[in-house]
Design an enzyme around this catalytic site. Structure first.
Site, PDB file in Angstrom:
ATOM      1  NE  ARG A 141      -2.267   1.868   3.408  1.00 10.28           N
ATOM      2  CZ  ARG A 141      -2.017   1.135   4.525  1.00 10.28           C
ATOM      3  NH1 ARG A 141      -2.847   0.236   4.892  1.00 10.28           N
ATOM      4  NH2 ARG A 141      -1.644   1.780   5.557  1.00 10.28           N
ATOM      5  CD  GLU A 163       3.848   4.676   6.067  1.00  8.45           C
ATOM      6  OE1 GLU A 163       4.967   4.689   6.823  1.00  8.45           O
ATOM      7  OE2 GLU A 163       2.941   4.252   6.714  1.00  8.45           O
ATOM      8  CG  ASN A 165       2.454   1.218   4.561  1.00  8.21           C
ATOM      9  OD1 ASN A 165       2.908   1.245   5.474  1.00  8.21           O
ATOM     10  ND2 ASN A 165       1.823   2.067   3.977  1.00  8.21           N
ATOM     11  CB  SER A 170      -4.392  -3.352   7.965  1.00  9.73           C
ATOM     12  OG  SER A 170      -4.109  -1.981   8.648  1.00  9.73           O
ATOM     13  CE  LYS A 315       8.214   4.976   7.361  1.00  9.89           C
ATOM     14  NZ  LYS A 315       7.755   3.595   7.858  1.00  9.89           N
ATOM     15  CE  LYS A 373       7.153   9.498   7.470  1.00  6.63           C
ATOM     16  NZ  LYS A 373       6.807   9.259   6.183  1.00  6.63           N
ATOM     17  CD  GLU A 377       6.176   0.317   7.930  1.00  2.73           C
ATOM     18  OE1 GLU A 377       5.080   0.832   7.571  1.00  2.73           O
ATOM     19  OE2 GLU A 377       7.325   0.591   7.227  1.00  2.73           O
ATOM     20  N   GLY A 378       3.447   0.909  11.334  1.00  4.34           N
ATOM     21  CA  GLY A 378       2.411   1.154  12.640  1.00  4.34           C
ATOM     22  C   GLY A 378       2.366   2.578  13.189  1.00  4.34           C
ATOM     23  NE  ARG A 458      -4.313   5.055   6.757  1.00  2.29           N
ATOM     24  CZ  ARG A 458      -3.103   4.810   6.920  1.00  2.29           C
ATOM     25  NH1 ARG A 458      -2.744   4.176   7.810  1.00  2.29           N
ATOM     26  NH2 ARG A 458      -2.025   5.095   5.847  1.00  2.29           N
TER      27      ARG A 458
END
Length: 482
Positions: A141, A163, A165, A170, A315, A373, A377-378, A458
């Site tokens: 993603r 970013e 992923n 998810s 990253k 950063k 992840e998350g 989101r």
């Protein structure tokens, strides 16, 4: 006048205006909650302090946090990043196959990030072992914010990459369901109580295939494994609340492809291990978890992602890709390479190199222009604004190698209405657009599937910096194309 917005001025002025008085919209709440409940738009309830006599509460369900109505995205940029996704899939597959590039780039992290170092060590161990896999499956993603500052009214709104992923991308299932919810609400109510003067047309709500694309991609890779009686396992976090996003994938795999995802594999042969965890140190509290990952990686089973893909999503890779000539190392077509580069913002190292020292000083002197950063992840790990000097001042030079600096993307705020825990909340929000990518290739590297796989939006309050729904920072939304 152009039908769709081509400048920041047009985009900002054509966005709908939503009523911000929750008391005027109470009639929407029951309709929305009933629809969520009957269409699987659900989370597990938060952990309860109840006693053992009420263990059933641990399986109780609550409506997922959502936006009551869709949020604006420039149609031109939505179409552009959807069309770009196959090129990004190819880019990251080629990165994952360039052993020297991965080694040289990730060795520059030194010992600054212990977790990434452990994954890197396992990758080197697997490479030395010569483990052969029948396929590569990528479920990606690419996430974007819309850069459309009001101070630049004649500039074009542009989707800029936050970013890329490569692990545990998810909300593919629930994002498609939210899009259906918004279409239902538009048809049922016309949003007449929510909209101030203006209207929403059905063709502004794009279709979303993310409900089926993940399962179809896994199934394509499963077929290359060559054992129809084998199973897929989904590696999840204990206490996962976002279970129905995962269950939709499980159901689609069975209904469309007759492939099973058992709760535990037992003595069944595993063809595919699909990770919805494994991206953070908290997923490996003991050596037992690392042993489990290695058991998969040294076997013939196809891991999603494989170790090289996992590392390609770091990253540091993102930052190095922004350097001159690096995208072109992997993408021969210059026009495609330029299209990829147009999505980037400034990305800088924070190591001891001259560029790293220059970035460090810029971040200390003008912290509100940047984001810092780590390799995580998350949600919840990035640092912004005045928190940046505090963070950088607390890190040693060696520790700074584990971080990158990124230009702040200036996404405009929008007044929306959010539905969380059965209540409506007006908020100025910012939305992050994610485009799913599906890649499958065989053992010889021949491409079997390379396509976009739908989208995610989101949305979070503009004063909240992080954007993860599962981490509690955001709601699930869908795009309104402007």
């Amino acid at each position: 006048m152009s039908k769709f917005a081509t400048t920041n001025r047009e985009f900002l002025s054509r966005r709908p205006q939503y009523v911000q008085a929750a008391s005027e919209l109470r009639g929407y709440i029951e309709t929305a909650l009933d629809w969520e409940a009957t269409h699987g738009l659900l989370f597990r309830a938060p952990p309860s302090d109840a006693t053992a006599s009420t263990d059933w509460l641990q399986a109780a369900l609550v409506p997922a946090p959502i936006a009551l109505a869709p949020s604006p995205v420039p149609r031109s940029e939505f179409d552009r990043v959807v069309a770009l996704q196959p090129a990004l899939n190819q880019l990251f597959d080629r990165i994952s196959r360039d052993h020297d590039f991965l080694v040289n780039t990730l060795q520059s992290l030194g010992t600054a990030d212990e977790f990434t170092s452990r994954v890197f060590e396992m990758y080197l161990k697997q490479t030395a072992l010569g483990a052969i896999k029948p396929a590569v499956i990528g479920i990606h993603r690419s996430d974007y914010l819309i850069h459309a500052p009001e101070s630049e009214p004649d500039s074009k709104p542009r989707a800029k990459q936050v970013e890329f992923n490569t692990i545990a991308a998810s909300f593919a299932s629930l994002s498609a369901v939210v899009g259906e919810f918004h279409r239902f609400m538009l048809a049922r109510t016309g949003y007449k109580d929510l909209l101030k003067p203006g209207r929403i047309d059905a063709d502004q709500l794009p279709p979303n295939e993310s409900l089926t694309s993940i399962g179809d991609g896994i199934a394509a890779g499963f077929a290359l494994y060559g054992q129809p009686d084998a199973v897929v396992i989904m590696v999840v976090q204990p206490g996962e609340r976002n279970v129905y996003d995962q269950r939709f994938i499980e159901q689609r795999l069975w209904e469309r492809h007759h492939i099973s995802i058992p709760k535990r594999s037992g003595d069944q042969e595993v063809a595919v291990a699909y990770y919805r965890s494994g991206y953070a140190p908290t997923d490996f509290p003991t050596e037992k978890e690392w042993d489990g990952r290695w058991l998969v990686e040294k076997s013939r089973a196809i891991s999603v992602p494989n170790l090289a893909y996992h590392l390609a999503g770091c990253k540091k890779i993102q930052q190095v890709l922004a350097q001159p000539g690096v995208v072109e190392r992997f993408i021969d077509d210059q026009e495609t390479a330029q299209q990829i580069r147009e999505c980037f913002v400034g990305l800088y190292p924070l190591d001891s190199s001259p560029d790293g020292q220059k970035a460090f000083e810029a971040a200390i002197n003008n912290p509100r222009n940047y984001v810092v950063k780590p390799q995580r992840e998350g949600g919840g790990y990035n640092s912004y604004g005045d928190d940046i000097p505090k963070l950088l001042g607390s890190l040693s030079e060696e520790e700074r190698k584990g971080y990158i600096l990124m230009d702040l993307i200036r996404a405009p705020g929008f007044n929306s209405m959010l539905l969380r825990n059965g209540e409506l909340f007006p908020a100025e929000v910012v939305s992050e657009l994610g485009i799913y990518g599906i890649w499958v290739s065989d053992a010889q590297g021949n491409v079997v599937v390379n396509r976009h796989g739908g989208h995610l939006l989101r949305t979070k309050a503009s004063d909240i910096r992080e954007g993860g729904v599962a981490a509690g920072f955001a709601v699930i939304d869908s795009p309104l194309l402007i």
